[in-house]
Scaffold this motif. Structure first.
Motif, PDB file in Angstrom:
ATOM      1  N   CYS A  14      -4.453  83.650  -9.378  1.00 25.00           N
ATOM      2  CA  CYS A  14      -5.105  82.083  -9.752  1.00 25.00           C
ATOM      3  C   CYS A  14      -4.383  80.748 -10.096  1.00 25.00           C
ATOM      4  O   CYS A  14      -3.321  80.829  -9.881  1.00 25.00           O
ATOM      5  CB  CYS A  14      -5.953  81.809 -10.820  1.00 25.00           C
ATOM      6  SG  CYS A  14      -7.028  83.352 -11.493  1.00 25.00           S
ATOM      7  N   LYS A  15      -5.121  80.103  -8.428  1.00 28.16           N
ATOM      8  CA  LYS A  15      -4.722  78.801  -8.478  1.00 28.16           C
ATOM      9  C   LYS A  15      -4.912  77.601  -9.765  1.00 28.16           C
ATOM     10  O   LYS A  15      -4.503  76.841 -10.098  1.00 28.16           O
ATOM     11  CB  LYS A  15      -4.690  78.321  -7.770  1.00 28.16           C
ATOM     12  CG  LYS A  15      -5.056  78.790  -6.600  1.00 28.16           C
ATOM     13  CD  LYS A  15      -3.057  79.508  -5.908  1.00 28.16           C
ATOM     14  CE  LYS A  15      -2.538  80.607  -4.697  1.00 28.16           C
ATOM     15  NZ  LYS A  15      -2.149  80.875  -6.003  1.00 28.16           N
ATOM     16  N   LYS A  16      -5.905  78.251 -10.198  1.00 28.21           N
ATOM     17  CA  LYS A  16      -6.037  77.279 -11.657  1.00 28.21           C
ATOM     18  C   LYS A  16      -6.290  77.608 -12.631  1.00 28.21           C
ATOM     19  O   LYS A  16      -7.183  79.026 -12.677  1.00 28.21           O
ATOM     20  CB  LYS A  16      -7.592  76.213 -11.233  1.00 28.21           C
ATOM     21  CG  LYS A  16      -8.920  77.357 -10.727  1.00 28.21           C
ATOM     22  CD  LYS A  16     -10.045  76.408 -10.949  1.00 28.21           C
ATOM     23  CE  LYS A  16     -11.272  75.891 -11.997  1.00 28.21           C
ATOM     24  NZ  LYS A  16     -12.582  75.749 -12.380  1.00 28.21           N
ATOM     25  N   ASP A  17      -6.906  77.332 -14.733  1.00 26.63           N
ATOM     26  CA  ASP A  17      -6.854  77.881 -14.848  1.00 26.63           C
ATOM     27  C   ASP A  17      -8.069  78.779 -15.055  1.00 26.63           C
ATOM     28  O   ASP A  17      -9.520  78.608 -15.362  1.00 26.63           O
ATOM     29  CB  ASP A  17      -6.947  77.123 -16.495  1.00 26.63           C
ATOM     30  CG  ASP A  17      -5.779  76.366 -17.298  1.00 26.63           C
ATOM     31  OD1 ASP A  17      -4.847  77.201 -15.815  1.00 26.63           O
ATOM     32  OD2 ASP A  17      -5.450  75.864 -17.829  1.00 26.63           O
ATOM     33  N   CYS A  18      -7.754  80.543 -15.265  1.00 29.45           N
ATOM     34  CA  CYS A  18      -9.408  80.709 -15.838  1.00 29.45           C
ATOM     35  C   CYS A  18      -8.785  81.829 -16.824  1.00 29.45           C
ATOM     36  O   CYS A  18      -8.475  82.957 -17.350  1.00 29.45           O
ATOM     37  CB  CYS A  18      -9.334  81.752 -14.155  1.00 29.45           C
ATOM     38  SG  CYS A  18     -10.224  83.153 -15.108  1.00 29.45           S
ATOM     39  N   VAL A  19      -9.833  81.653 -17.745  1.00 30.60           N
ATOM     40  CA  VAL A  19      -9.744  82.623 -18.861  1.00 30.60           C
ATOM     41  C   VAL A  19     -10.472  83.313 -18.828  1.00 30.60           C
ATOM     42  O   VAL A  19     -11.031  84.058 -18.571  1.00 30.60           O
ATOM     43  CB  VAL A  19     -10.113  81.469 -20.313  1.00 30.60           C
ATOM     44  CG1 VAL A  19     -10.337  82.509 -21.997  1.00 30.60           C
ATOM     45  CG2 VAL A  19     -10.350  80.184 -20.186  1.00 30.60           C
TER      46      VAL A  19
END
Ligand code: SF4
Length: 290
Positions: free
Chosen positions: A240-245
């Motif tokens: 992932c390139k952005k935060d992913c919970v």
């Protein structure tokens, strides 16, 4: 509250007020899904929903969150859905967000302008069952959506400020499509940019088309170790390139995982590898009813 038929909601909406704005699922055709079997689909009228909202106002002094059920309430046309959000906001001014289950096709059928209006009226999160990143798996389970549909729907919602919580089902490709399901699911998680991802594990419900495939030998389910292998592959590809919970804490999961991608990926991978050699890290078999 009095509800019609079986009512489902995401685990994270356990404390929310649930209001049925539709009954059933407009697709109701996924081969693994027992949720609304035998039930027709119906959109409830504005007055019926208003009556429920007003009744709930009397019963509940403080409502922080509302979940609009049933299976894909966002299939409603914007001109019908928007007044329901506005009514919820007027009756429960303290409510912080309204959420729904949505199919990718529900989001894709709306313009950016419509989605923005829904967001401004209180739509705070959409829960999307992607199930798999593999087009072949989606075709076989009759999802009637493609990976491209799902990725586009999630990207559009997120870009407009509506967070998406997207679920996938480990084992849905069976032994035959295990590798493809895992790699493509990991790739989809990396590409779509959802704020939240939930990983469930396949449980085959009696009476579903998938249970017939199982009984007649057309579907071979994964062993616990194969599910762990699949999880490892999903995580390896979920760059992932952005935060992913990420959560895998559903009742169907034997291994509980919780973290934020990409930062926690190595720790989560280590947990999966440890579980493969140490069964004590897994929930007991009976926990998920098999
Ligand atoms: S879209 Fe969701 S609720 Fe509808 S049949 Fe498929 S899995 Fe079940």
């Amino acid at each position: 509250m009095k509800y019609q038929g079986a009512v489902y909601r995401p685990p994270s909406e356990a404390r929310s007020l649930i209001i049925q704005v539709t009954l059933g699922c407009s697709h109701n055709g996924c081969s693994f899904c027992p949720m609304y079997a035998g039930e027709g689909f119906k959109t409830r009228g504005f007055d019926e929903v208003m009556a429920d909202l007003k009744k709930a106002r009397v019963e509940y002094p403080h409502v922080r969150r509302i979940f609009f059920a049933d299976g894909d309430a966002l299939c409603m046309k914007t001109e019908k859905f928007l007044p329901l959000l506005e009514a919820a906001k007027a009756i429960f001014p303290e409510c912080e967000r309204v959420s729904v289950y949505a199919r990718a096709e529900n989001l894709l059928s709306k313009t950016d302008e419509e989605l923005k209006m829904l967001k401004d009226a209180g739509l705070g999160i959409v829960y999307i069952g992607a199930e798999s990143g593999s087009g072949e798996v989606l075709r076989r389970v009759n999802k009637r959506e493609t990976p491209e549909d799902i990725i586009l729907a999630v990207k559009r919602a997120e870009a407009l400020g509506i967070p998406a919580s997207v679920t996938f089902i480990s084992g849905l490709g069976g032994k035959e499509l295990m590798r493809e399901h895992a790699e493509e699911t990991g790739r989809m998680i990396a590409e779509m940019g959802a704020s939240y991802v939930g990983l469930l594990t396949l449980m085959i419900s009696p009476g579903t088309p998938l249970s017939i495939d199982l009984a007649e030998g057309r579907f071979q389910p994964l062993s616990t170790h194969e599910v762990l292998d699949e999880l490892e592959t999903i995580l390896k590809y979920a760059d992932c390139k952005k935060d992913c919970v990420l959560r895998s804490n559903h009742n169907s999961n034997r291994l509980v995982l919780a973290g934020t991608l990409p930062h926690d990926r190595e720790r989560l991978l280590a947990q999966v590898r440890q579980a493969r050699v140490d069964e004590s890290r897994l929930r007991p078999r009976g926990f998920r009813g098999y």
